[in-house]
Write an enzyme that holds these catalytic residues in place. Structure first.
Site, PDB file in Angstrom:
ATOM      1  N   GLY A 246      62.770  38.260  -5.685  1.00 41.44           N
ATOM      2  CA  GLY A 246      61.514  37.666  -6.152  1.00 41.44           C
ATOM      3  C   GLY A 246      61.196  38.114  -7.575  1.00 41.44           C
TER       4      GLY A 246
ATOM      5  NE  ARG B  19      63.671  46.140  -7.383  1.00 47.22           N
ATOM      6  CZ  ARG B  19      63.244  46.572  -6.205  1.00 47.22           C
ATOM      7  NH1 ARG B  19      63.589  45.945  -5.120  1.00 47.22           N
ATOM      8  NH2 ARG B  19      62.490  47.623  -6.117  1.00 47.22           N
TER       9      ARG B  19
ATOM     10  NE  ARG C  59      55.883  28.544 -16.827  1.00 44.81           N
ATOM     11  CZ  ARG C  59      54.644  28.172 -16.500  1.00 44.81           C
ATOM     12  NH1 ARG C  59      53.910  28.923 -15.729  1.00 44.81           N
ATOM     13  NH2 ARG C  59      54.171  27.033 -16.927  1.00 44.81           N
TER      14      ARG C  59
ATOM     15  NE  ARG D 284      62.956  36.165   0.411  1.00 42.39           N
ATOM     16  CZ  ARG D 284      62.270  37.062  -0.305  1.00 42.39           C
ATOM     17  NH1 ARG D 284      62.522  37.218  -1.590  1.00 42.39           N
ATOM     18  NH2 ARG D 284      61.325  37.805   0.244  1.00 42.39           N
TER      19      ARG D 284
ATOM     20  CB  SER E 151      60.443  43.686   0.277  1.00 41.15           C
ATOM     21  OG  SER E 151      59.420  42.979  -0.371  1.00 41.15           O
TER      22      SER E 151
ATOM     23  CG  ASP F 145      54.834  46.093   4.004  1.00 42.48           C
ATOM     24  OD1 ASP F 145      55.455  45.714   2.994  1.00 42.48           O
ATOM     25  OD2 ASP F 145      54.223  45.302   4.747  1.00 42.48           O
TER      26      ASP F 145
ATOM     27  NE  ARG G 101      58.589  48.472  -2.750  1.00 40.82           N
ATOM     28  CZ  ARG G 101      57.405  49.091  -2.733  1.00 40.82           C
ATOM     29  NH1 ARG G 101      56.937  49.573  -1.611  1.00 40.82           N
ATOM     30  NH2 ARG G 101      56.690  49.198  -3.816  1.00 40.82           N
TER      31      ARG G 101
HETATM   32  N1  HPA Z   1      53.555  39.888   3.833  1.00 47.16           N
HETATM   33  C1  HPA Z   1      54.224  38.993   3.128  1.00 47.16           C
HETATM   34  N2  HPA Z   1      55.288  39.302   2.400  1.00 47.16           N
HETATM   35  C2  HPA Z   1      55.684  40.572   2.369  1.00 47.16           C
HETATM   36  C3  HPA Z   1      55.035  41.549   3.094  1.00 47.16           C
HETATM   37  C4  HPA Z   1      53.915  41.184   3.868  1.00 47.16           C
HETATM   38  O1  HPA Z   1      53.292  42.011   4.533  1.00 47.16           O
HETATM   39  N3  HPA Z   1      55.661  42.732   2.854  1.00 47.16           N
HETATM   40  C5  HPA Z   1      56.681  42.456   2.006  1.00 47.16           C
HETATM   41  N4  HPA Z   1      56.695  41.146   1.711  1.00 47.16           N
END
Ligand code: HPA
Length: 241
Positions: free
Chosen positions: A21, A25, A44, A88, A91, A205, A218
């Site tokens: 994303g 990275r 951009r 992709r 996270s 998370d 991470r």
């Molecule tokens: N929500 C959406 N996308 C995410 C999250 C989440 O809690 N954590 C990492 N990407």
């Protein structure tokens, strides 16, 4: 040839691409994992690079966050730049208690609350699924590296800060492993453009346990996911090849 959001000449991208994303990275992937990488676009600040990995031409580019942003880049890459294999690397927030912090998920499918795939699919419910060859190659590569993976369904959400009260209960009931924000569009665009796609995500998370990772952690787990993705791309033939 430039597109509205990519300032690269024709042929600037390899058929295989890694898609984080975050554009920084993408730069990190190019500098750390690719040979002879050159920056090919920066409109951009959505940076894109092309180089090679163990003899296979590979590009990497950021998608931004969320399906509307990702859809722009993914469509332009596949429709105008000949990209055929898209992985992709991102996270996600864990939902299932079977998936632990920092573990890797290979998304066999991606459910969504987004209207983007309904718009693409005439108002019907499109089953957004991974390419089997890429999925199998990623699973094999992870096993060879001793990295544990889960294979299952993600939920691709339009809202990071979502306010609907029962979403967590619904996701749990339906066996969703984790939530992120891009995979469902990636799979639908790949289908439309006759490309192959896979989303690989690491649990950063956990929505049920409340755990979080530090940015240093991470980064470490990111490397494992990138290696899985690069090996999967190297070992998957191009469509029609
Ligand atoms: N929500 C959406 N996308 C995410 C999250 C989440 O809690 N954590 C990492 N990407």
């Amino acid at each position: 040839m430039a597109t509205p959001h990519i300032s690269a000449p024709e042929g600037a991208f390899a058929p295989s691409i890694l898609l984080p994303g975050d554009p920084l990275r993408a730069r990190y992937i190019a500098e750390t994992f690719l040979d002879n990488a050159v920056e090919v676009t920066s409109v951009r600040n959505m940076l894109g690079f092309t180089g090679s990995y163990r003899g296979t031409a590979v590009s990497t580019m950021g998608t931004g966050m969320g399906m509307p942003s990702a859809s722009i880049y993914l469509t332009e890459l596949t429709r105008f730049y000949g990209v055929k294999r898209l992985v992709r690397v991102g996270s996600c927030g864990g939902i299932s208690t079977d998936v632990k912090m920092r573990e890797v998920i290979l998304a066999i499918g991606a459910s969504t609350d987004s209207g983007t795939n309904r718009t693409r699919y005439n108002g019907w419910d499109y089953a957004a699924t991974a390419n089997f060859d890429l999925l199998r190659a990623a699973s094999d590569a992870a096993a060879a590296m001793g990295i544990r993976t889960h294979v299952g369904n993600l939920h691709s959400s339009d809202l990071f800060y979502n306010t609907y009260q029962n979403s967590l209960e619904v996701w749990k009931r339906m066996g969703i492993l984790a939530v992120e924000m891009e995979a469902a569009s990636l799979y639908a665009i790949a289908a439309e453009e006759r490309a192959q796609a896979l989303a690989i995500v690491t649990v950063s998370d956990h929505l049920v346990t409340g755990e979080e990772t530090s940015s240093a952690e991470r980064e470490r787990t990111f490397d494992g996911m990138v290696k899985i993705a690069l090996e999967a791309l190297r070992n998957t033939p191009e469509p029609g090849a």
